[in-house]
Write an enzyme that holds these catalytic residues in place. Sequence first.
Site, mmCIF file in Angstrom:
data_model
loop_
_atom_site.group_PDB
_atom_site.id
_atom_site.type_symbol
_atom_site.label_atom_id
_atom_site.label_comp_id
_atom_site.label_asym_id
_atom_site.label_seq_id
_atom_site.Cartn_x
_atom_site.Cartn_y
_atom_site.Cartn_z
ATOM 1 N N SER A 31 -1.259 -2.997 11.707
ATOM 2 C CA SER A 31 -0.273 -2.272 10.902
ATOM 3 C C SER A 31 0.014 -0.847 11.376
ATOM 4 O O SER A 31 1.038 -0.287 11.002
ATOM 5 C CB SER A 31 -0.745 -2.210 9.449
ATOM 6 O OG SER A 31 -2.037 -1.632 9.388
ATOM 7 N N HIS A 48 -3.080 3.694 5.293
ATOM 8 C CA HIS A 48 -2.009 4.054 6.232
ATOM 9 C C HIS A 48 -1.463 5.455 6.013
ATOM 10 O O HIS A 48 -1.164 5.817 4.877
ATOM 11 C CB HIS A 48 -0.851 3.056 6.097
ATOM 12 C CG HIS A 48 -1.263 1.636 6.279
ATOM 13 N ND1 HIS A 48 -1.382 0.745 5.228
ATOM 14 C CD2 HIS A 48 -1.627 0.966 7.392
ATOM 15 C CE1 HIS A 48 -1.779 -0.419 5.708
ATOM 16 N NE2 HIS A 48 -1.944 -0.318 7.004
ATOM 17 N N ASP A 88 -0.864 4.984 1.625
ATOM 18 C CA ASP A 88 -1.653 4.115 0.742
ATOM 19 C C ASP A 88 -3.121 4.270 1.132
ATOM 20 O O ASP A 88 -3.487 5.262 1.755
ATOM 21 C CB ASP A 88 -1.142 2.662 0.798
ATOM 22 C CG ASP A 88 -1.220 2.069 2.202
ATOM 23 O OD1 ASP A 88 -1.934 2.640 3.060
ATOM 24 O OD2 ASP A 88 -0.577 1.038 2.449
#
Length: 339
Positions: free
Chosen positions: A35, A317, A314
């Site tokens: 990610s 991230h 979050d």
Amino acid sequence: MEKLIFSLFLALPLIFTEAHVPGGGFTKLFDFGDSYVDTGNGGRQATSWKKPYGIIFPGKPTGRYSDGRVFTDYIASWMGIRSPIPYRWRKMGKKVQGHGMNFAYGGTGVFDTLVKAPNMTTQINLFQQVLEEKLHTKRDLKSSIALVSLAGNDYAAYLAGNGTIQSLPAFTTSLIRQLSLNMKHIHGMGVRKVAIMAIQPLGCLPQVSALTSYPNCSVTGNSISKFHNQILEKSVQKLNKETKDSVYIKVDIYSAFTAAMKSQEHHPGTSKFKDPLKQCCRGVNSAYSCGDVDKNGAYKYVVCKKPNSAFFWDSVHPTQAGWDAVFSALKSSLHILLG
Ligand SMILES: *[C@@H]1O[C@H](CO)[C@@H](O)[C@H](O)[C@H]1NC(C)=O
Ligand SMILES: *[C@@H]1O[C@H](CO)[C@@H](O)[C@H](O)[C@H]1NC(C)=O
Ligand SMILES: *[C@@H]1O[C@H](CO)[C@@H](O)[C@H](O)[C@H]1NC(C)=O
């Protein structure tokens, strides 16, 4: 969307000047990993496609795990190219494939993880298939950079399984052994430079620090990262010795995260990240996460007032502002990629 990336970066001519120093000329970027570099490979059910992801850029979710741009976008802009399209959209025509391709999937690792998506080996196999379809030529690859991210999903899976802290060093060793094979494989397919991201300070992720050590980073978490990065460094040196050329470059995300999170401490008056270990978007309680809605469609998350002032978006991230600061900390060391 990509136009916007360009206009933003054109406002920062320094980046472009650096990207065009002679000896550069890299025109394609291929991404592998998770990610931290994924720009939209996740399916529609992925968190990255839920509101409020993408709220800052481009204003709606685009499959990026942030409120805006992620590391891939910064590296692509630095190279002077558009962000490569996600593999998922490869059928959109030859024109959009000009800048390389992104094979990274959020939640994945070198080994299989808790998320059911292609691991790095499978991602490299997808790259092989794309090459066999002649979407990119040998010559293209000679002017290409591969960006490989390993941000810790393997460790999460290991510790969620029956992995112990005691046997962690052995796990790290096997992880990096496989990672080295992957990097060699990518180079063997013709990609000129392989940039491997070191692991960020895991103990500073809100997911980790909030549980144990907030407002400090977890020392244990960070020591896992440090050990990982030491072994990685050795392995990169070894690979470069074998190729007799600096093909493999370790991108020191650990130092860049640390610098980005700490840098403001010295300038409290201009503090950008006042509370860097605090996430901007979070669930209303521990049962929920950023992006969750209940079955009636009610939002089960809250977003901070100024995402631009938060380092983390979050629980794992960075925000776009966070990535921006990380990239700024790294920028001067990236020249080596062009050599
Ligand atoms: C990656 O996934 C493939 C397909 O599911 C699997 O066969 C392979 O063993 C995995 N590789 C690693 C290194 O975990
Ligand atoms: C748990 O440990 C056993 C024995 O060491 C090993 O064979 C197995 O793969 C481990 N399971 C997981 C999920 O890591
Ligand atoms: C955080 O660090 C400070 C300074 O080292 C220390 O005094 C404090 O006890 C730490 N807090 C936690 C929760 O570990």
